[in-house]
Design a protein around this motif. Structure first.
Motif, PDB file in Angstrom:
ATOM      1  N   ASN A 184       1.077  -1.430  -0.074  1.00  0.00           N
ATOM      2  CA  ASN A 184       0.342  -0.617   0.077  1.00  0.00           C
ATOM      3  C   ASN A 184       0.768   1.329  -0.510  1.00  0.00           C
ATOM      4  OD1 ASN A 184      -2.925  -1.143   0.611  1.00  0.00           O
ATOM      5  ND2 ASN A 184      -1.397  -2.274   2.429  1.00  0.00           N
ATOM      6  N   PRO A 185       1.449   1.645  -1.733  1.00  0.00           N
ATOM      7  CA  PRO A 185       2.178   2.592  -1.265  1.00  0.00           C
ATOM      8  C   PRO A 185       1.672   3.878  -0.673  1.00  0.00           C
ATOM      9  CG  PRO A 185       1.780   2.039  -3.191  1.00  0.00           C
ATOM     10  CD  PRO A 185       1.627   0.586  -2.854  1.00  0.00           C
ATOM     11  N   ASN A 186       0.891   4.073  -0.987  1.00  0.00           N
ATOM     12  CA  ASN A 186       0.419   5.399  -0.690  1.00  0.00           C
ATOM     13  C   ASN A 186      -0.143   6.067   0.437  1.00  0.00           C
ATOM     14  OD1 ASN A 186       0.318   5.437  -3.313  1.00  0.00           O
ATOM     15  ND2 ASN A 186      -1.408   4.928  -3.879  1.00  0.00           N
ATOM     16  N   PHE A 187       0.190   4.969   1.404  1.00  0.00           N
ATOM     17  CA  PHE A 187      -0.518   5.249   3.062  1.00  0.00           C
ATOM     18  C   PHE A 187       0.875   5.368   3.514  1.00  0.00           C
ATOM     19  CE2 PHE A 187      -4.415   3.178   0.848  1.00  0.00           C
ATOM     20  CZ  PHE A 187      -5.038   4.340   0.611  1.00  0.00           C
ATOM     21  N   SER A 188       0.927   6.827   4.300  1.00  0.00           N
ATOM     22  CA  SER A 188       1.469   6.847   5.567  1.00  0.00           C
ATOM     23  C   SER A 188       1.229   5.677   6.584  1.00  0.00           C
ATOM     24  CB  SER A 188       1.393   7.866   6.413  1.00  0.00           C
ATOM     25  OG  SER A 188       0.699   8.058   7.570  1.00  0.00           O
ATOM     26  N   ARG A 189       1.954   4.997   7.531  1.00  0.00           N
ATOM     27  CA  ARG A 189       2.470   4.361   8.788  1.00  0.00           C
ATOM     28  C   ARG A 189       1.007   4.863   9.713  1.00  0.00           C
ATOM     29  NH1 ARG A 189       6.680   1.841  12.825  1.00  0.00           N
ATOM     30  NH2 ARG A 189       5.715   1.404  14.474  1.00  0.00           N
ATOM     31  N   GLU A 190       0.732   6.125   9.817  1.00  0.00           N
ATOM     32  CA  GLU A 190      -0.568   6.496  10.433  1.00  0.00           C
ATOM     33  C   GLU A 190      -1.858   6.051   9.740  1.00  0.00           C
ATOM     34  OE1 GLU A 190       2.913   8.634   9.992  1.00  0.00           O
ATOM     35  OE2 GLU A 190       3.117   8.125  11.839  1.00  0.00           O
ATOM     36  N   GLU A 191      -2.285   6.516   8.645  1.00  0.00           N
ATOM     37  CA  GLU A 191      -3.049   5.912   7.734  1.00  0.00           C
ATOM     38  C   GLU A 191      -3.299   4.876   8.553  1.00  0.00           C
ATOM     39  OE1 GLU A 191      -3.268   9.428   4.176  1.00  0.00           O
ATOM     40  OE2 GLU A 191      -1.391   7.995   4.350  1.00  0.00           O
TER      41      GLU A 191
END
Length: 358
Positions: A184-191
């Motif tokens: 899921n390359p488009n999401f940050s750790r927080e997301e």
């Protein structure tokens, strides 16, 4: 219901959702049987008896949903089972790329006392392997009415082996897997953390930053390393006794992380170390294989544990692992199954199965 709406409702506590623990009562376990067109084509004679043994042991306690390429031929392999056990197998003819049901199978949550099967995207562990057929299995099971409850298709890559649940709002996972840019390359750790909480109704995520097995294609699935168990217990793979082993530093750091984790009541977890499994290599190219005792399957009244018995030293490790897991499940039968053939494709017993809660 859209994913966005589901997230808003979860954040506002408008729904009650949870991911049951594996040790809760189950209806059945799903497996996907190997066949000539799968990655097992060169090892079918070795691995088929292991699959048969796994299904045989599960049907002593509950039903099995067996996805297979040829229903008639697969049924013949179980003709020696007694009538009651044979009738506990539901044979479903669906084509597949491979056999890792833990990762292409649906994950079932309970929402307001109803089951919902979450069908996440499976992309072959970060596009390492072809998985287009495997990714369709849950939708076909729903279309053919083998899954009676609602199926929610989710445009997010997640494998069942990458998370552990205590059934009470805690998820245990690894950063190496969930933060892989091939998933899921488009999401940050927080997301990603927010999404996991929303999908499963969780209120906290415990992240492990260390620990991985050589030969593991999954980028450190948690079910190869550490497992949540009843009564705030974690069974985990201890560091190898040989400090020169390439795993030692990483596994030691993982052990220290586990020692620092707190339960929801802010207590330390009870930790049960499992022996570092015997070193195994693929004989063709000398690749190290990811043998692990943490990859056990919890079913009704029993726990199936992978073993790697090929000499006396290994059998001693097997027996130690079985006795350690018994401590976590004192009221269940502990059953060892030789999974040496299975790790030839870099997974083990738990990876082959997906339980469905009752």
């Amino acid at each position: 219901m859209s994913v966005i709406l589901l997230q808003i409702m979860s954040e506002n506590s408008s729904i009650s959702r949870r991911l049951p623990a594996e040790w809760e009562e189950q209806s059945y376990v799903q497996l996907t049987f190997p066949h000539q067109n799968s990655d097992w084509k060169d090892d079918l004679e070795l691995v088929t008896p292991v699959f048969i043994e796994i299904v045989t042991q599960i049907t002593r306690f509950e039903n099995v949903l067996l996805v297979c390429q040829n229903k008639i031929e697969t049924e013949k392999l179980f003709s020696n089972l007694d009538k009651e056990q044979f009738e506990r197998i539901i044979f479903v003819e669906i084509d597949s790329n491979d056999t890792w049901a833990r990762d292409h199978g649906a994950m079932t949550v309970i929402e307001d006392d109803k089951q919902i099967h979450l069908d996440f995207t499976f992309n072959g562990w970060g596009n390492k392997f072809e998985a287009s057929k495997d990714n369709l299995i849950t939708q076909i099971l729903k279309k053919e009415n083998y899954l009676k409850d609602k199926v929610e298709q989710i445009d997010f890559v997640l494998e069942g082996g990458s998370i552990e649940s205590d059934g009470e709002g805690t998820i245990l996972t690894t950063s190496e897997c969930l933060l892989s840019k091939e998933r899921n390359p488009n999401f940050s750790r927080e997301e990603i953390e927010t999404k996991i909480k929303n999908y499963f109704g969780a209120n906290r995520i415990l992240w492990l930053e260390h620990g991985a097995l050589e030969g593991d294609d999954t980028d450190a699935h948690i079910d190869t390393l550490a497992r949540l168990c009843p009564n705030d217990t974690i069974c985990y793979v201890a560091p190898p006794t040989d400090k020169s082993d390439s795993h030692y530093k990483s596994m030691k750091k993982m052990e220290e992380e586990l020692e620092s984790l707190k339960t929801k009541d802010n207590n330390s977890y009870k930790l049960i170390p499992l022996p570092f499994a015997p070193t195994a290599y693929h004989e063709e190219d000398n690749r190290r294989l990811p043998a692990t005792y943490a990859n056990f399957l919890i079913i009704n009244k029993a726990v199936l544990v992978p073993t790697y018995e090929n000499d006396q030293e290994n059998r001693d490790l097997d027996n130690l692992a079985l006795s350690q897991i018994q401590k976590a499940f004192p009221d269940r039968e502990i059953i060892g199954i030789n999974c040496l053939p299975i790790i030839r494709q870099h997974g083990s017993l738990h990876c082959l199965t997906m339980q469905f809660p009752k």
